[in-house]
Design an enzyme around this catalytic site. Sequence first.
Site, PDB file in Angstrom:
ATOM      1  CB  CYS A 248      -0.892   0.135   1.335  1.00  0.00           C
ATOM      2  SG  CYS A 248      -1.743  -1.389   1.503  1.00  0.00           S
ATOM      3  CG  ASP A 271      -1.264   1.879  -3.627  1.00  0.00           C
ATOM      4  OD1 ASP A 271      -0.964   2.273  -2.472  1.00  0.00           O
ATOM      5  OD2 ASP A 271      -2.503   2.091  -4.072  1.00  0.00           O
ATOM      6  CG  ASP A 297      -5.273  -7.105  -3.467  1.00  0.00           C
ATOM      7  OD1 ASP A 297      -5.068  -6.554  -2.415  1.00  0.00           O
ATOM      8  OD2 ASP A 297      -6.495  -7.562  -3.625  1.00  0.00           O
ATOM      9  CG  ASP A 316       0.687   3.624   5.543  1.00  0.00           C
ATOM     10  OD1 ASP A 316      -0.094   3.796   6.345  1.00  0.00           O
ATOM     11  OD2 ASP A 316       1.014   4.675   4.906  1.00  0.00           O
ATOM     12  CB  CYS A 369      -3.120   8.143   8.837  1.00  0.00           C
ATOM     13  SG  CYS A 369      -4.004   8.004   7.265  1.00  0.00           S
TER      14      CYS A 369
END
Length: 427
Positions: A248, A271, A297, A316, A369
Amino acid sequence: MNVRALAAKAIFDVLEKGVSLSVALPNQQLSLENSKDKALLAEICYGVMRQLPQLDKCVSDCLAKPFKGKQRIVYQLLLVGCYQLYFTRIPAHAAISETAEACRQLKFDGLVKVVNGVLRNIQRNNAPLNTDSDTLKYNTPAWFIKRIQQAYPDHWQDIIEQSHQRPPMWLRNNQLSQSRAEYLQALTEQELGASAGSSPDAILLDSPKDVNVLPHFADGAASVQDGAAQWAATLLAPQNGELILDACAAPGGKTCHLLEIAPEIELVAVDFDENRLARVQQNLDRLNLKAQVIHGDAADIPAWWQGKQFDRILLDAPCSATGVIRRHPDIKWLRKNKDIEELAQLQQQIFDHCWTWLKPGGTLLYATCSILPEENRQQVEHFLARTPDAKLVTIEQQANAHDIGWQILPGQDNMDGFYYARLVKAV
């Protein structure tokens, strides 16, 4: 088109079509040449997203009936006008006349008098914006307030308040170009105030600046990256000669940081989003770095990788992004309560799959995040419970050694909200 018309178009794309502001805003800025106009457009769009419930209540109370269909863009335009009246120093007469003119430019001549009348009515009343509910008081959806109250009962108001602040600008010094001390000196010589952050390469500017004024930015001397995000590469601690997966990876800030720390690693950056993946390559090119950039993926590694297991993996994970609302206030309106469970399931799937591709003795850094426990601490707890060969390694920076990972909250040391958990696979 004038700035107000472009703002209405961007806000329409976000609220009616579900486009992120980070896409919708640049699309409209392309129509402007003047940097001040571009800045005003950004100020209005971000401002409307931050104050949306109060503005929505103010405007809707002034309308006899709601706008529907194609006319919804005129409603977004009224939000733009209302924001100017309450939150900018633009003279009221200029804000109203420019917003009315925008209505003409949007080809709704028959509604110009309505726009003019509503905004003059708001100006004339000059009433405080409504704060009768928590959603109005905090300009935040009720579902999100409830989740933050449950997760952080002692200081949930502070977290929401921090998420409304304007974010600072962080730089990541490129240690391949110069030391952080040398770059700080270069900034000082350009009379650009800055200070060192808590992670090794982090620099916090006293105030945001155009990257074009930063010393040797175009040559790769530094990159823009929040202080919290910069911990990813540092905590993963890549070593030269290792094979590392950045799952990712888009838009590539962490990818590049890994290579700046250990330029002789073999780095695979993957990604699922092909459009965002192009940003990874752009960042690598600017910094003159090399990685295998793959469209694929992270939950199906064999589909694009026939090599050996990885020494280290940076995961991430796709998340709610609730830790970066101060940078992306549209997240509050694009996210829905049901998304959290769906994201947690996706995270679990990617987490389990990436683990099978980690070498015995290898390190996986799980990162989001987000500030929601379902995506962070609880996700890692569940993973540890079902994965006997996984061991959680305490992160030195976390407040309590017994915590499950390190949760950074918005505004903590001027950083975004972020979460890290470091796990090692048994030999």
